[in-house]
Design a protein around this motif. Structure first.
Motif, PDB file in Angstrom:
ATOM      1  N   ASP A   1     -17.830  29.792  -9.614  1.00 45.67           N
ATOM      2  CA  ASP A   1     -18.003  29.524  -8.189  1.00 45.67           C
ATOM      3  C   ASP A   1     -19.152  28.580  -7.884  1.00 45.67           C
ATOM      4  N   SER A   2     -19.950  28.219  -8.898  1.00 39.99           N
ATOM      5  CA  SER A   2     -21.131  27.406  -8.589  1.00 39.99           C
ATOM      6  C   SER A   2     -21.550  26.489  -9.733  1.00 39.99           C
ATOM      7  N   GLN A   3     -20.710  26.345 -10.757  1.00 42.68           N
ATOM      8  CA  GLN A   3     -21.016  25.451 -11.868  1.00 42.68           C
ATOM      9  C   GLN A   3     -19.811  24.550 -12.167  1.00 42.68           C
TER      10      GLN A   3
ATOM     11  N   GLU B   1     -30.092  30.584 -12.716  1.00 41.83           N
ATOM     12  CA  GLU B   1     -30.750  30.266 -13.984  1.00 41.83           C
ATOM     13  C   GLU B   1     -30.240  31.155 -15.119  1.00 41.83           C
ATOM     14  N   ASP B   2     -29.736  32.339 -14.786  1.00 40.31           N
ATOM     15  CA  ASP B   2     -29.272  33.281 -15.796  1.00 40.31           C
ATOM     16  C   ASP B   2     -27.825  33.073 -16.192  1.00 40.31           C
TER      17      ASP B   2
ATOM     18  N   ASP C   1     -30.129  25.026 -11.611  1.00 37.25           N
ATOM     19  CA  ASP C   1     -29.163  24.113 -11.016  1.00 37.25           C
ATOM     20  C   ASP C   1     -27.868  24.843 -10.712  1.00 37.25           C
ATOM     21  N   PHE C   2     -27.340  24.619  -9.529  1.00 36.31           N
ATOM     22  CA  PHE C   2     -25.998  25.103  -9.201  1.00 36.31           C
ATOM     23  C   PHE C   2     -25.447  24.220  -8.086  1.00 36.31           C
ATOM     24  N   ILE C   3     -24.145  24.256  -7.934  1.00 40.17           N
ATOM     25  CA  ILE C   3     -23.532  23.525  -6.829  1.00 40.17           C
ATOM     26  C   ILE C   3     -23.091  24.526  -5.773  1.00 40.17           C
ATOM     27  N   PHE C   4     -23.038  24.059  -4.538  1.00 40.18           N
ATOM     28  CA  PHE C   4     -22.712  24.934  -3.422  1.00 40.18           C
ATOM     29  C   PHE C   4     -21.710  24.214  -2.511  1.00 40.18           C
ATOM     30  N   PRO C   5     -20.449  24.127  -2.968  1.00 37.98           N
ATOM     31  CA  PRO C   5     -19.452  23.392  -2.166  1.00 37.98           C
ATOM     32  C   PRO C   5     -19.136  24.127  -0.861  1.00 37.98           C
ATOM     33  N   ILE C   6     -19.140  23.384   0.212  1.00 40.53           N
ATOM     34  CA  ILE C   6     -18.682  23.898   1.505  1.00 40.53           C
ATOM     35  C   ILE C   6     -17.480  23.051   1.918  1.00 40.53           C
TER      36      ILE C   6
ATOM     37  N   TYR D   1     -18.777  14.352  -4.539  1.00 37.30           N
ATOM     38  CA  TYR D   1     -18.158  14.987  -5.693  1.00 37.30           C
ATOM     39  C   TYR D   1     -18.091  14.036  -6.889  1.00 37.30           C
ATOM     40  N   GLU D   2     -17.849  12.762  -6.648  1.00 41.68           N
ATOM     41  CA  GLU D   2     -17.758  11.820  -7.761  1.00 41.68           C
ATOM     42  C   GLU D   2     -19.095  11.727  -8.503  1.00 41.68           C
ATOM     43  N   ASP D   3     -20.203  11.903  -7.791  1.00 35.81           N
ATOM     44  CA  ASP D   3     -21.515  11.868  -8.433  1.00 35.81           C
ATOM     45  C   ASP D   3     -21.763  13.143  -9.244  1.00 35.81           C
ATOM     46  N   ILE D   4     -21.299  14.285  -8.727  1.00 34.03           N
ATOM     47  CA  ILE D   4     -21.405  15.534  -9.485  1.00 34.03           C
ATOM     48  C   ILE D   4     -20.597  15.433 -10.772  1.00 34.03           C
TER      49      ILE D   4
END
Length: 278
Positions: A127-129, A214-215, A224-229, A264-267
């Motif tokens: 959900d976030s990587q 981090e875990d 680091d994580f992503i948080f798509p809305i 998204y293309e940069d991610i």
């Protein structure tokens, strides 16, 4: 006619409102819009506003058809049509795709690879990587007309063979449409949820990830994580919703350099660079 009317609101009112908001917040060049081909052709003026704002344009089907509604040939024809539309619109081939209704099937992945896509955003392995999408074997559904012993077996998960696609996960709990739009023909739509409930849920999700990402397999010491809305102009463009979207964006911006807004293309490009270093 009512469904078409809602679509006209999305194209003519909701989308321009969101473009204006993202410009106001200085975020328009860090946004990705997944646009159906039908919208590109039906609302050329409004879609050009999105393009001119500097946002990335990615694909989202033609008329929001689900993959399982189509034959394999139809799926291919739709993708090729939408590639041509987006290329003519922006001057470059799109590199990203999100399946309408998040309905992606085994045939979709090789089709995206064939046409040189860099990323997909339809699945929820995480959900976030972001991650390189594994090349899983075909999924076999249970045949309940046969003895249970024929279908009681684990699903093989092949993580050693990877596709070329970066998967940037989506999540039903990170989108606006289901709780904030009433769709009379869709069983899981709500439409009457208080926007502050959704705003607080998004903040709760973000804060938990902030404390715990981090875990979850990141580089040691890196949180680091992503948080798509996921926003839809027919939902987030409504007068009682767009104010909440602005509050949420301002709250995220208040974290300063700790939070970066990205297309998204940069991610996807950064994910591939990290993979190459491993």
């Amino acid at each position: 006619m009512a469904d078409y009317s809602q679509g006209i609101f999305a194209g003519k009112v909701g989308a321009p409102r969101l473009v204006k908001l993202f410009k106001k917040l200085g975020l328009s060049e860090r946004m990705t819009w997944f646009i159906p081909g039908h919208s590109m052709e039906t609302f050329p003026v409004e879609v050009k506003q999105v393009v001119d704002s500097g946002s990335e344009i990615a694909l989202h089907g033609y008329s929001h058809e689900g993959a399982y509604q189509m034959t394999e040939q139809q799926e291919s024809d739709v993708l090729e049509k939408c590639i041509d539309l987006a290329t003519n619109l922006t001057g470059k081939k799109p590199v990203g795709y999100r399946a309408p209704l998040y309905e992606i099937r085994e045939t979709t992945i090789p089709l995206l690879e064939k046409h040189g896509f860099v990323y997909d955003s339809s699945l929820t392995h995480h959900d976030s990587q972001p991650f390189l999408l594994p090349r899983h074997p075909p999924i076999k559904s249970p045949d309940f007309s046969k003895p249970a012993s024929t279908w009681m077996h684990p699903t093989p998960l092949n993580s050693s063979s990877l596709t070329s696609l970066v998967e940037i996960p989506c999540n039903w709990y990170g989108e606006d449409e289901t709780p904030l739009s009433y769709l009379p023909h869709v069983n899981n739509s709500h439409g009457y949820v208080d926007t502050r409930v959704i705003e607080q849920m998004w903040k709760d999700r973000f804060l938990w990830l902030w404390e715990n990402a981090e875990d979850e397999g990141n580089d040691e010491g890196v949180n680091d994580f992503i948080f798509p809305i996921v926003l839809h102009p027919d939902s987030s463009g409504m007068a009682h919703v767009i104010g909440m979207i602005e509050r949420m964006m301002v709250w995220l911006k208040s974290w300063g350099e700790e939070v970066e807004f990205c297309r998204y293309e940069d991610i996807a490009a950064e994910t591939k660079r990290k993979q190459a270093r491993q």
